[in-house]
Design a protein around this motif. Structure first.
Motif, mmCIF file in Angstrom:
data_model
loop_
_atom_site.group_PDB
_atom_site.id
_atom_site.type_symbol
_atom_site.label_atom_id
_atom_site.label_comp_id
_atom_site.label_asym_id
_atom_site.label_seq_id
_atom_site.Cartn_x
_atom_site.Cartn_y
_atom_site.Cartn_z
ATOM 1 N N TRP A 37 -19.883 6.571 87.979
ATOM 2 C CA TRP A 37 -20.448 7.887 88.277
ATOM 3 C C TRP A 37 -19.361 8.892 88.662
ATOM 4 O O TRP A 37 -19.353 10.024 88.188
ATOM 5 C CB TRP A 37 -21.468 7.754 89.414
ATOM 6 C CG TRP A 37 -22.123 9.030 89.838
ATOM 7 C CD1 TRP A 37 -23.274 9.560 89.339
ATOM 8 C CD2 TRP A 37 -21.688 9.939 90.861
ATOM 9 N NE1 TRP A 37 -23.577 10.731 89.981
ATOM 10 C CE2 TRP A 37 -22.618 10.989 90.925
ATOM 11 C CE3 TRP A 37 -20.595 9.957 91.725
ATOM 12 C CZ2 TRP A 37 -22.485 12.050 91.821
ATOM 13 C CZ3 TRP A 37 -20.463 11.008 92.612
ATOM 14 C CH2 TRP A 37 -21.400 12.044 92.654
ATOM 15 N N LYS A 38 -18.451 8.439 89.501
ATOM 16 C CA LYS A 38 -17.383 9.328 89.983
ATOM 17 C C LYS A 38 -16.546 9.857 88.812
ATOM 18 O O LYS A 38 -16.245 11.052 88.738
ATOM 19 C CB LYS A 38 -16.510 8.558 90.979
ATOM 20 C CG LYS A 38 -15.574 9.397 91.788
ATOM 21 C CD LYS A 38 -14.881 8.535 92.834
ATOM 22 C CE LYS A 38 -13.776 9.268 93.515
ATOM 23 N NZ LYS A 38 -13.035 8.429 94.451
ATOM 24 N N ASP A 39 -16.212 8.970 87.876
ATOM 25 C CA ASP A 39 -15.431 9.378 86.705
ATOM 26 C C ASP A 39 -16.221 10.336 85.808
ATOM 27 O O ASP A 39 -15.666 11.288 85.269
ATOM 28 C CB ASP A 39 -14.987 8.156 85.900
ATOM 29 C CG ASP A 39 -13.979 7.303 86.655
ATOM 30 O OD1 ASP A 39 -13.239 7.848 87.506
ATOM 31 O OD2 ASP A 39 -13.935 6.079 86.402
ATOM 32 N N GLN A 40 -17.527 10.074 85.660
ATOM 33 C CA GLN A 40 -18.381 10.958 84.862
ATOM 34 C C GLN A 40 -18.420 12.356 85.470
ATOM 35 O O GLN A 40 -18.358 13.358 84.759
ATOM 36 C CB GLN A 40 -19.808 10.411 84.780
ATOM 37 C CG GLN A 40 -19.958 9.191 83.900
ATOM 38 C CD GLN A 40 -21.392 8.676 83.948
ATOM 39 O OE1 GLN A 40 -21.880 8.290 84.993
ATOM 40 N NE2 GLN A 40 -22.051 8.678 82.812
ATOM 41 N N MET A 41 -18.529 12.412 86.790
ATOM 42 C CA MET A 41 -18.605 13.706 87.465
ATOM 43 C C MET A 41 -17.268 14.446 87.386
ATOM 44 O O MET A 41 -17.237 15.661 87.218
ATOM 45 C CB MET A 41 -19.043 13.526 88.921
ATOM 46 C CG MET A 41 -20.482 13.066 89.062
ATOM 47 S SD MET A 41 -21.678 14.066 88.134
ATOM 48 C CE MET A 41 -21.460 15.649 88.906
ATOM 49 N N LYS A 42 -16.198 13.694 87.494
ATOM 50 C CA LYS A 42 -14.861 14.304 87.378
ATOM 51 C C LYS A 42 -14.705 14.934 85.984
ATOM 52 O O LYS A 42 -14.243 16.066 85.849
ATOM 53 C CB LYS A 42 -13.803 13.229 87.602
ATOM 54 C CG LYS A 42 -12.404 13.750 87.758
ATOM 55 C CD LYS A 42 -11.453 12.562 87.844
ATOM 56 C CE LYS A 42 -10.594 12.623 89.056
ATOM 57 N NZ LYS A 42 -9.672 11.484 89.156
ATOM 58 N N ALA A 43 -15.143 14.198 84.961
ATOM 59 C CA ALA A 43 -15.057 14.700 83.587
ATOM 60 C C ALA A 43 -15.945 15.939 83.410
ATOM 61 O O ALA A 43 -15.546 16.909 82.752
ATOM 62 C CB ALA A 43 -15.469 13.606 82.602
#
Length: 95
Positions: A37-43
């Protein structure tokens, strides 16, 4: 204040007083990182900034833009686990 609002406030107070709220936040952070989730939000943040241009985006704009997607992307399994943990805590500490 509605009955539901009072109940939420009471539950939140109990979670906070006993340190459970912080513990649940740590579990949530770990689960969100674990599921990507964190990586998706960063992207998503990078996409929004690229679309609008760095000089045209404030932190507030970014929050308004990404919050709905962030909430939608939290896996149901994570939501269910946290709800289960809150219910278990409340049943153990019922007044």
């Amino acid at each position: 204040m509605s009955k539901e609002s009072r109940m939420r406030a009471t539950i939140n107070q109990k979670l906070t007083e006993m340190g459970e709220r912080e513990r649940l936040k740590e579990i949530l952070r770990a689960k969100l990182t674990e599921c990507g989730w964190k990586d998706q939000m960063k992207a998503h943040c990078k996409e929004v900034i690229k679309e609008k241009g760095l000089e045209h985006v404030t932190v507030e704009d970014l929050m308004v833009e990404i919050t709905p997607k962030g909430r939608a992307l939290v896996p149901d399994s994570v939501k269910k686990e946290l709800l289960h943990r809150i219910r278990a805590f409340l049943s153990q500490h019922a007044t």
